[in-house]
Design a protein around this motif. Sequence first.
Motif, short mmCIF file in Angstrom:
data_model
loop_
_atom_site.label_atom_id
_atom_site.label_comp_id
_atom_site.label_asym_id
_atom_site.label_seq_id
_atom_site.Cartn_x
_atom_site.Cartn_y
_atom_site.Cartn_z
N MET A 1 -5.25 5.63 8.49
CA MET A 1 -4.22 5.96 7.50
C MET A 1 -4.90 6.05 6.13
O MET A 1 -5.89 5.34 5.87
CB MET A 1 -3.14 4.87 7.46
CG MET A 1 -2.46 4.66 8.80
SD MET A 1 -1.09 3.49 8.70
CE MET A 1 0.19 4.53 8.00
N GLU A 2 -4.36 6.90 5.27
CA GLU A 2 -4.97 7.09 3.96
C GLU A 2 -3.97 6.78 2.85
O GLU A 2 -2.84 7.25 2.87
CB GLU A 2 -5.48 8.52 3.83
CG GLU A 2 -6.34 8.71 2.59
CD GLU A 2 -6.84 10.15 2.47
OE1 GLU A 2 -7.24 10.75 3.50
OE2 GLU A 2 -6.82 10.67 1.34
N ALA A 3 -4.42 5.96 1.90
CA ALA A 3 -3.55 5.55 0.79
C ALA A 3 -3.66 6.54 -0.36
O ALA A 3 -4.59 7.37 -0.41
CB ALA A 3 -3.94 4.16 0.33
N ARG A 4 -2.72 6.44 -1.32
CA ARG A 4 -2.70 7.34 -2.48
C ARG A 4 -4.02 7.28 -3.27
O ARG A 4 -4.47 8.28 -3.79
CB ARG A 4 -1.50 6.97 -3.36
CG ARG A 4 -1.60 7.39 -4.77
CD ARG A 4 -0.59 8.43 -5.33
NE ARG A 4 0.56 8.76 -4.56
CZ ARG A 4 0.84 10.03 -4.18
NH1 ARG A 4 0.02 11.01 -4.46
NH2 ARG A 4 1.92 10.28 -3.51
N GLY B 1 -7.51 -10.49 4.22
CA GLY B 1 -8.96 -10.23 4.18
C GLY B 1 -9.30 -8.95 4.91
O GLY B 1 -10.13 -8.15 4.46
N LEU B 2 -8.64 -8.72 6.05
CA LEU B 2 -8.90 -7.49 6.80
C LEU B 2 -8.43 -6.27 6.02
O LEU B 2 -9.06 -5.21 6.04
CB LEU B 2 -8.22 -7.55 8.17
CG LEU B 2 -8.98 -8.36 9.23
CD1 LEU B 2 -8.12 -8.60 10.47
CD2 LEU B 2 -10.27 -7.63 9.64
N ARG B 3 -7.32 -6.43 5.34
CA ARG B 3 -6.84 -5.32 4.50
C ARG B 3 -7.91 -4.98 3.44
O ARG B 3 -8.19 -3.80 3.18
CB ARG B 3 -5.51 -5.72 3.86
CG ARG B 3 -4.96 -4.68 2.90
CD ARG B 3 -4.99 -5.25 1.48
NE ARG B 3 -4.65 -4.24 0.50
CZ ARG B 3 -3.46 -4.04 0.01
NH1 ARG B 3 -2.47 -4.79 0.38
NH2 ARG B 3 -3.25 -3.11 -0.88
N GLY C 1 -6.88 7.08 -2.12
CA GLY C 1 -7.96 7.68 -1.35
C GLY C 1 -8.61 6.72 -0.36
O GLY C 1 -9.42 7.14 0.47
N ARG C 2 -8.23 5.45 -0.40
CA ARG C 2 -8.81 4.47 0.52
C ARG C 2 -8.29 4.71 1.95
O ARG C 2 -7.10 4.96 2.15
CB ARG C 2 -8.39 3.07 0.04
CG ARG C 2 -8.86 1.96 0.91
CD ARG C 2 -9.78 1.04 0.16
NE ARG C 2 -10.64 0.33 1.10
CZ ARG C 2 -10.73 -0.98 1.19
NH1 ARG C 2 -10.03 -1.74 0.37
NH2 ARG C 2 -11.54 -1.54 2.07
N ILE D 1 0.85 -1.19 0.00
CA ILE D 1 0.00 0.00 0.00
C ILE D 1 0.88 1.24 0.00
O ILE D 1 1.84 1.33 0.77
CB ILE D 1 -0.89 0.04 1.27
CG1 ILE D 1 -1.63 -1.29 1.46
CG2 ILE D 1 -1.88 1.20 1.19
CD1 ILE D 1 -2.44 -1.37 2.74
N GLU D 2 0.54 2.21 -0.84
CA GLU D 2 1.27 3.49 -0.81
C GLU D 2 0.47 4.44 0.08
O GLU D 2 -0.66 4.82 -0.25
CB GLU D 2 1.42 4.09 -2.21
CG GLU D 2 2.24 5.38 -2.15
CD GLU D 2 2.39 6.07 -3.50
OE1 GLU D 2 2.06 5.46 -4.54
OE2 GLU D 2 2.81 7.24 -3.49
#
Length: 428
Positions: free
Chosen positions: A53-56, A384-386, A58-59, A43-44
């Motif tokens: 936390m927020e990924a590139r 799965g949690l990810r 937007g997730r 994940i970035e």
Amino acid sequence: MRKTRQILDMNAFAPGDAAQTPEVSRRLGNLGAASVLFYRDPIEMVRAEGAWMEARDGRRYLDFYNNVPSVGHSHPAVVAAVSDQIGRLNTNTRYVVQVVDDYIDALKAILPEALANVVMTCSGSEANDLALRVARAVSGARGVIVSETAYHGNTDLVTQVSPSAWKQGSGPDWLERVPPPSAGEDFEASVCRAAAALQRRGHGVAALLVDSIFSSDGVFADPPGVLDAAVAAVRRAGGLFIADEVQPGFGRTGSAFWGFARHGAEPDIVTMGKPMGNGFPMAAMAARPDHLAAFCRDVGYFNTFGGNPVAAAAGLAVLRVIRDDGLQQNAARMGARLASGLHRLAATSLRIGDTRGAGLFLGVDVVDPDGVPDPDTTSRIINGLRDEGVLIGAAGKYGATLKVRPPLCLSADEVDLFLAAFGRVIAG
Ligand SMILES: Cc1ncc(COP(=O)(O)O)c(C=O)c1O
């Protein structure tokens, strides 16, 4: 025979796992063989706040893994303290700078009174390295006792007492490993046997070094008091008790500020790190003045960045937030909510074995239908949690214990969100 797992190997990306993005290729090219990325499909991350936390793309992910930003990612009080101090002065401990002594005084106020000297370092590894050297200088002995799957850091000396980091070999002759205090294990008896073995081999006993929640062994917090008799045995053998508080310290276990205090044990040396600066790199070793003096008779100690004023400002802000926001109490309350939810889920799933821990540090054993530790299902649950937007890691000898370790600012809604996602994943 079940395969033991190396700590950095758990839930790690392996080249070839997934279609490699240019960003991942660039990372592998830069960090080479020492690169460790989480997940088969890394994940970035771009920003974080509180427990999120927020990924590139937007997730947003609920962070149940990371115990470094313990008072919450990007906590405004820590950000303000660091920004203010770095805008005014950042230097080393060869000058008198009051914020450094303000911090050490505040830390000493919550440590055992005898540990009146604090050496600031940049990492938990450096703190443990120094602690072992102090213990050897004081005891005149070389032998060290650690738990079976311990992790204490990355220097040459500390890697030798971190079995969970070894890819091969069995460690130095001056090291003895004991099982963590899990069901059916007599911790005191194991430590006594280990001390006797070190003495028989002519090494003597310099130290018992333990993470007082045995996190890399799979999280073993109970019963409170279990360390006491073992510590007494080590002292009788001439060794020191080093409490590694890098994981359980700073209020995480809820019922006490330090993991050793939950056990009522009195350490000779305490080491700490990770949550200490909420992400600003800082760590420390606290010791008795006569012990530190014994070490300093032979060699001096200076750490260029250890104890810099910005670290001190960050550390002071962390202590204030823990106190003012009642985070230790919140860890107890949210930890109880989390534990009872996990026990409810365990009652409905054959794949969940023992659930244990203290405060906001829980371990959940994942087993196959015969009750045997199941690293593959653990990995399926983590991934799965990810997919559900929750980050979590694994620990334990076989990598089959889920390490549930969210920030101390966790809310009841966030606990419930995690439990709902976990329920869906284990049912899936
Ligand atoms: C119990 C324990 N001690 C020491 C360390 C080493 O700390 P650092 O990575 O800051 O060197 C770690 C790191 O994971 C740890 O878990």
